[in-house]
Design a protein around this motif. Structure first.
Motif, short mmCIF file in Angstrom:
data_model
loop_
_atom_site.label_atom_id
_atom_site.label_comp_id
_atom_site.label_asym_id
_atom_site.label_seq_id
_atom_site.Cartn_x
_atom_site.Cartn_y
_atom_site.Cartn_z
N ALA A 330 -18.92 50.26 37.50
CA ALA A 330 -19.63 50.66 36.56
C ALA A 330 -20.29 51.76 37.19
O ALA A 330 -20.06 52.43 37.96
N ILE A 331 -20.49 52.94 35.94
CA ILE A 331 -20.96 53.85 36.00
C ILE A 331 -22.45 54.40 35.75
O ILE A 331 -22.49 54.07 34.93
N PRO A 332 -22.78 54.39 36.53
CA PRO A 332 -24.00 54.63 36.64
C PRO A 332 -24.93 55.73 35.67
O PRO A 332 -24.40 57.39 36.45
N PRO A 333 -25.31 55.79 34.69
CA PRO A 333 -25.69 56.89 34.08
C PRO A 333 -26.42 58.62 35.09
O PRO A 333 -25.71 59.54 34.50
N HIS A 334 -26.81 58.13 36.53
CA HIS A 334 -27.98 58.63 37.09
C HIS A 334 -26.59 59.53 37.68
O HIS A 334 -27.05 61.10 38.57
N ILE A 335 -25.80 58.75 38.18
CA ILE A 335 -24.59 59.62 38.87
C ILE A 335 -23.78 60.81 37.98
O ILE A 335 -23.33 61.88 38.29
N VAL A 336 -23.42 60.28 36.93
CA VAL A 336 -22.41 60.69 36.24
C VAL A 336 -23.00 60.80 34.24
O VAL A 336 -22.55 59.71 34.13
N PRO A 337 -23.22 62.03 34.00
CA PRO A 337 -24.22 61.93 32.91
C PRO A 337 -22.93 61.68 32.14
O PRO A 337 -23.31 61.61 30.65
N ASP A 338 -21.71 62.62 32.29
CA ASP A 338 -20.38 61.89 30.92
C ASP A 338 -19.60 61.14 31.50
O ASP A 338 -18.86 61.89 31.86
N ALA A 339 -20.55 59.89 31.77
CA ALA A 339 -19.57 58.95 31.34
C ALA A 339 -17.86 58.76 30.60
O ALA A 339 -16.91 58.23 31.44
N GLN A 340 -18.69 59.06 29.42
CA GLN A 340 -17.05 59.35 29.04
C GLN A 340 -14.98 59.99 29.23
O GLN A 340 -14.59 59.69 29.25
N ALA A 341 -15.99 61.39 29.65
CA ALA A 341 -14.92 61.77 30.26
C ALA A 341 -14.29 61.70 31.33
O ALA A 341 -13.49 61.57 31.79
N LEU A 342 -15.34 60.46 32.37
CA LEU A 342 -14.65 60.63 34.05
C LEU A 342 -13.92 58.98 33.23
O LEU A 342 -12.92 59.23 34.11
#
Length: 362
Positions: A330-342
């Motif tokens: 999972a990619i927490p939104p507060h960690i990585v704002p642009d989850a799609q790019a990651l």
């Protein structure tokens, strides 16, 4: 030094490659693994050549930048070693207690390793009973040059980190494939496959700028490993020669304007890449012909090239897919704002993710 033992929880996975330093830190909750932080910091050409670090201060600086970008909390690092710095052998050992096995492994290693054991760190892992003889244990033995490990330790110390674990790049692929559900854990060694379809055999290939790490799994059982020097730099050099560019310009063209590349140039690269992969699988098939590889799973920067899965499927006759570690991790939104790019660059992070998973070893 026991290569595969982390000691306690809390570490960052650090992958020092030919083109970049990649770092991942994970955390584990009730619902599974979550990303705590990640970073990819480019390295200038020539900083790392065939696993040898030529610009030590440049790598130390890149590690510092990666730690800052990732917001890493732990100062303990797991690193991966591959290529000519490590020797991996699959051997059969009789059943015995761990202490006796450790002594016997040291004796056996002298027959397989072309170096004095005093020059090496030696470790092993028992995979399980042999399919052919349950009284024999399939065991993977790993020998790594002491000077290489000690050099990495001092490098990390310069970057303010502690070396907690040394792993092999090929093993990290297995870790991630298991977590994201790309391989089955069905026990193949206590079943009779003579009158039914053989278990799926999967080859995992991490293709970076200059190195291919390959492992073959029958279900989730490690069966074959091989590293060899070939990767995305071969296409960059072909672009450089074809268009009369510098290496940096050719690399930028490959990354940003792939669709504009000469079709014959790209096809030639895919031909060569397929040949390199099949050459490794020929070594595997020489010993495991009853379990032909049916599927090829790609990771690394080369796995992001447009059209690569279809191109390799056509050339190898296998199903070809790319490992995508997110969003299973999972990619927490507060960690990585642009989850799609990651998520799009997720295949580049497979090795450091596999290293970061070592924090949760039993």
């Amino acid at each position: 030094m026991r290569l595969f033992h982390t000691g306690k929880e809390g570490l960052v996975g650090l992958d020092i490659g030919a083109s970049s330093v990649k770092l991942v830190e994970l955390q584990r909750g009730r619902s599974g693994y979550r990303l705590r932080g990640s970073a990819i910091v480019p390295l200038p050409q020539g900083t790392v050549i065939e696993n040898a670090i030529h610009d030590r201060q440049g790598v130390v600086s890149a590690i510092g930048v990666a730690m800052e970008q990732a917001g890493a909390r732990s100062k303990r690092a797991a690193i991966a070693i591959s290529g000519n710095a490590v020797i991996v052998k699959m051997i059969l050992m009789p059943r015995m207690n761990e202490l006796d096995l450790e002594e016997q492994i040291a004796y056996e290693a002298e027959q397989y390793v072309p170096f004095d054991l005093d020059e090496l760190y030696l470790d092993f892992h028992v995979l399980g009973p042999s399919r052919k003889d349950p009284e024999q244990l399939e065991t993977v033995v790993v020998a790594c040059k002491r000077d290489v490990v000690d050099d990495y330790r001092s490098l990390l110390e310069e970057a303010g980190l502690e070396l907690a674990c040394v792993d092999c790049s090929v093993f990290t692929l297995n870790n991630v494939a298991g977590v994201v559900g790309e391989v089955s854990s069905e026990d193949i060694y206590h079943q009779d496959w003579s009158n039914r379809h053989a278990p799926q055999t999967t080859a995992l290939a991490n293709i970076g700028a200059s190195l291919i790490n390959m492992t073959v799994l029958i279900r989730d059982r490690l069966t074959f490993v091989r590293d060899h020097f070939y990767g995305g730099n071969q296409l960059t050099e072909a672009i450089q020669k074809h268009y009369g560019l510098s290496f940096e310009q050719a690399e930028r063209m490959k990354l940003d304007r792939f669709s504009e590349l000469d079709a014959g140039l790209v096809a030639g690269y895919f031909d060569d890449l397929a040949s390199e992969l099949m050459r490794s699988l020929e070594f595997y098939s020489a010993y495991h012909s009853k379990f032909p590889v049916e599927r090829l799973l790609l990771s690394g920067g080369v796995a992001l090239m447009p059209g690569i899965t279809d191109a390799l499927a056509e050339r190898t006759g296998m199903q070809v897919d790319v490992i995508h570690p997110f969003p299973t991790i999972a990619i927490p939104p507060h960690i990585v704002p642009d989850a799609q790019a990651l998520m799009q660059v997720g295949p580049r992070l497979v090795v450091p993710i596999g290293l970061a998973l070592r924090a949760f070893d039993p």
